[in-house]
Design a protein around this motif. Structure first.
Motif, PDB file in Angstrom:
ATOM      1  N   GLU A  75       0.760  -1.186  -0.090  1.00 48.51           N
ATOM      2  CA  GLU A  75      -0.008   0.172  -0.146  1.00 48.51           C
ATOM      3  C   GLU A  75       0.838   1.193  -0.039  1.00 48.51           C
ATOM      4  N   LEU A  76       0.513   2.119  -0.504  1.00 46.81           N
ATOM      5  CA  LEU A  76       1.197   3.658  -0.583  1.00 46.81           C
ATOM      6  C   LEU A  76       0.784   4.211   0.647  1.00 46.81           C
ATOM      7  N   ARG A  77       1.668   4.923   1.166  1.00 43.32           N
ATOM      8  CA  ARG A  77       1.965   5.701   2.252  1.00 43.32           C
ATOM      9  C   ARG A  77       0.993   6.922   2.260  1.00 43.32           C
ATOM     10  N   GLN A  78       0.254   7.174   3.153  1.00 40.06           N
ATOM     11  CA  GLN A  78      -0.629   8.685   3.017  1.00 40.06           C
ATOM     12  C   GLN A  78      -0.099   9.801   3.457  1.00 40.06           C
ATOM     13  N   ILE A  79       0.502  10.741   2.778  1.00 38.36           N
ATOM     14  CA  ILE A  79       1.472  11.748   3.145  1.00 38.36           C
ATOM     15  C   ILE A  79       0.699  13.326   2.788  1.00 38.36           C
ATOM     16  N   ALA A  80       0.873  14.153   3.735  1.00 38.01           N
ATOM     17  CA  ALA A  80       0.416  15.693   3.707  1.00 38.01           C
ATOM     18  C   ALA A  80       1.500  16.197   3.387  1.00 38.01           C
ATOM     19  N   LEU A  81       1.606  16.999   2.111  1.00 37.73           N
ATOM     20  CA  LEU A  81       2.665  17.611   1.764  1.00 37.73           C
ATOM     21  C   LEU A  81       2.110  18.472   0.415  1.00 37.73           C
ATOM     22  N   PRO A  82       3.135  19.702   0.083  1.00 39.31           N
ATOM     23  CA  PRO A  82       2.505  20.315  -0.929  1.00 39.31           C
ATOM     24  C   PRO A  82       2.617  19.433  -2.320  1.00 39.31           C
ATOM     25  N   GLU A  83       1.865  19.643  -3.271  1.00 35.39           N
ATOM     26  CA  GLU A  83       1.862  18.747  -4.561  1.00 35.39           C
ATOM     27  C   GLU A  83       3.461  18.959  -5.318  1.00 35.39           C
ATOM     28  N   ASP A  84       3.906  20.664  -5.324  1.00 36.62           N
ATOM     29  CA  ASP A  84       4.932  20.942  -5.818  1.00 36.62           C
ATOM     30  C   ASP A  84       6.429  20.210  -5.415  1.00 36.62           C
ATOM     31  N   MET A  85       6.148  20.293  -3.895  1.00 35.98           N
ATOM     32  CA  MET A  85       7.335  19.391  -3.283  1.00 35.98           C
ATOM     33  C   MET A  85       7.326  17.828  -3.415  1.00 35.98           C
ATOM     34  N   LEU A  86       6.295  17.315  -3.492  1.00 39.96           N
ATOM     35  CA  LEU A  86       6.160  15.938  -3.833  1.00 39.96           C
ATOM     36  C   LEU A  86       6.962  15.705  -5.212  1.00 39.96           C
ATOM     37  N   ALA A  87       6.536  16.558  -6.076  1.00 36.62           N
ATOM     38  CA  ALA A  87       7.102  16.395  -7.275  1.00 36.62           C
ATOM     39  C   ALA A  87       8.415  16.407  -7.495  1.00 36.62           C
ATOM     40  N   ARG A  88       9.325  17.075  -6.499  1.00 32.58           N
ATOM     41  CA  ARG A  88      10.632  17.279  -6.561  1.00 32.58           C
ATOM     42  C   ARG A  88      11.201  16.057  -5.711  1.00 32.58           C
ATOM     43  N   PHE A  89      10.718  15.080  -5.099  1.00 27.93           N
ATOM     44  CA  PHE A  89      11.086  14.180  -4.393  1.00 27.93           C
ATOM     45  C   PHE A  89      11.817  13.160  -5.342  1.00 27.93           C
ATOM     46  N   PRO A  90      12.745  12.458  -5.080  1.00 30.84           N
ATOM     47  CA  PRO A  90      13.321  11.362  -5.868  1.00 30.84           C
ATOM     48  C   PRO A  90      12.250  10.344  -6.544  1.00 30.84           C
ATOM     49  N   ASP A  91      12.315   9.709  -7.480  1.00 28.88           N
ATOM     50  CA  ASP A  91      11.333   8.667  -8.022  1.00 28.88           C
ATOM     51  C   ASP A  91      10.880   7.588  -7.239  1.00 28.88           C
ATOM     52  N   ASP A  92      12.139   7.035  -6.684  1.00 27.54           N
ATOM     53  CA  ASP A  92      12.015   5.897  -5.773  1.00 27.54           C
ATOM     54  C   ASP A  92      11.144   5.994  -4.557  1.00 27.54           C
ATOM     55  N   VAL A  93      11.325   7.391  -3.881  1.00 29.70           N
ATOM     56  CA  VAL A  93      10.702   7.742  -2.937  1.00 29.70           C
ATOM     57  C   VAL A  93       9.335   8.051  -3.203  1.00 29.70           C
ATOM     58  N   ARG A  94       9.189   9.116  -4.341  1.00 24.03           N
ATOM     59  CA  ARG A  94       7.665   9.540  -4.665  1.00 24.03           C
ATOM     60  C   ARG A  94       6.735   8.097  -4.905  1.00 24.03           C
ATOM     61  N   SER A  95       7.131   7.123  -5.715  1.00 23.58           N
ATOM     62  CA  SER A  95       6.502   6.268  -5.976  1.00 23.58           C
ATOM     63  C   SER A  95       5.878   5.245  -4.864  1.00 23.58           C
ATOM     64  N   THR A  96       6.235   5.569  -3.505  1.00 23.73           N
ATOM     65  CA  THR A  96       5.637   4.764  -2.352  1.00 23.73           C
ATOM     66  C   THR A  96       4.782   5.757  -1.591  1.00 23.73           C
ATOM     67  N   LEU A  97       4.879   7.048  -2.269  1.00 27.00           N
ATOM     68  CA  LEU A  97       3.899   7.930  -1.377  1.00 27.00           C
ATOM     69  C   LEU A  97       2.413   8.280  -2.248  1.00 27.00           C
ATOM     70  N   LYS A  98       1.504   8.581  -1.356  1.00 25.73           N
ATOM     71  CA  LYS A  98       0.176   9.280  -1.897  1.00 25.73           C
ATOM     72  C   LYS A  98      -0.162  10.580  -1.006  1.00 25.73           C
ATOM     73  N   ARG A  99      -0.097  11.469  -1.974  1.00 20.61           N
ATOM     74  CA  ARG A  99      -0.449  12.596  -1.408  1.00 20.61           C
ATOM     75  C   ARG A  99      -1.866  12.907  -0.973  1.00 20.61           C
ATOM     76  N   ILE A 100      -2.173  13.572   0.412  1.00 14.43           N
ATOM     77  CA  ILE A 100      -3.793  13.673   0.580  1.00 14.43           C
ATOM     78  C   ILE A 100      -3.880  15.428   0.397  1.00 14.43           C
ATOM     79  N   ARG A 101      -5.354  15.282   0.362  1.00 11.05           N
ATOM     80  CA  ARG A 101      -5.986  16.883   0.456  1.00 11.05           C
ATOM     81  C   ARG A 101      -5.151  17.510   1.518  1.00 11.05           C
TER      82      ARG A 101
END
Length: 269
Positions: A160-186
């Motif tokens: 399961e993806l981990r539910q994370i609260a953070l700005p969308e532009d910040m998530l976009a700058r995370f490394p691909d291998d980290v970003r692929s494990t995360l799901k941004r919440i509202r």
């Protein structure tokens, strides 16, 4: 009497006091909710609003808490800072309404945040969210509690993806291998409440942009800590409160299974 060699360990009386104060201040603030209270901007052209409800709740907290503990210091978002607090071994750290912008807009996700900080460490804290009918609290040596029930942070969930609260532009700058494990919440407008959502397992973690303040963090920090999570800087260290400078650099909060990934991702931004 507690001293450096025999530090105080029982904060239950202070916890009971701040819970009562937060509830009374929350009732004061709630009377303004949805009633278009008067609003000011803290600086000309600024983006940080303050309402009549903030001031009224702050007055109630100050009246209750400093009458009960006149020897404690005081740090509040809505009170002019007095550096005498730096000489206080123990102080109250207050945000009378965390999430003022949400409050003004009629959104329910705001809370009264009250912490007791001792020697730079939060030792008791409460978040009272009257519009949601929720109360979360904790103290050193006691479990984190929400509405009378003990809470804890999430556990790893395979696949399961981990539910994370953070700005969308910040998530976009995370490394691909980290970003692929995360799901941004509202977006959650109250920082303190967002951290509390980690404590009760609704989400797994969040990042905090620089320039958050002691009063945004202290109560949520102790609740998260007692629930099994951590709020840390990018070196992985817990925060020190009641310094001369009460703002912080970028931070991460989360359950252990996600915290390392968040720190790694934020370092790379």
């Amino acid at each position: 009497m507690p001293d450096a060699e025999n530090p105080r360990t029982d904060w239950s009386d202070d916890l009971a006091l701040i819970r009562r104060a937060a509830r009374e201040a929350g009732e004061v603030a709630f009377a303004f909710f949805g009633q278009s209270p008067e609003v000011w901007w803290k600086t000309e052209g600024g983006r940080s609003p303050v309402s009549a409800a903030d001031f009224a709740a702050n007055d109630r907290l100050q009246d209750i808490l400093l009458k009960a503990r006149p020897n404690y210091g005081w740090l509040s978002e809505e009170t002019d800072d007095d550096e005498a607090r730096l000489d206080a071994e123990t102080l109250f750290v207050i945000d009378p309404i965390d999430g003022t912008r949400a409050f003004i807009n009629g959104e329910k996700t705001w809370c009264v945040s009250v912490a007791v900080v001792h020697r730079g460490e939060p030792v008791a804290g409460v978040l009272f969210a009257p519009a949601l009918g929720e109360e979360l609290y904790a103290a050193i040596g006691l479990p984190a509690v929400k509405d009378g029930v003990s809470i804890e942070v999430s556990k790893p969930r395979e696949g399961e993806l981990r539910q994370i609260a953070l700005p969308e532009d910040m998530l976009a700058r995370f490394p691909d291998d980290v970003r692929s494990t995360l799901k941004r919440i509202r977006h959650v407008p109250s920082l303190a409440y967002r951290i509390a959502m980690i404590a009760d397992g609704r989400i797994d973690g969040t990042v905090v942009k620089r320039n958050s303040h002691d009063w945004d963090l202290a109560a949520a920090d102790i609740i998260l800590h007692q629930a099994g999570g951590r709020l840390v800087d990018l070196a992985g260290n817990r925060l020190v409160y009641n310094r001369k400078r009460v703002t912080h650099e970028e931070l991460c909060a989360g359950a252990e299974h996600v915290l390392e990934s968040l720190v790694l991702g934020l370092r790379s931004c």
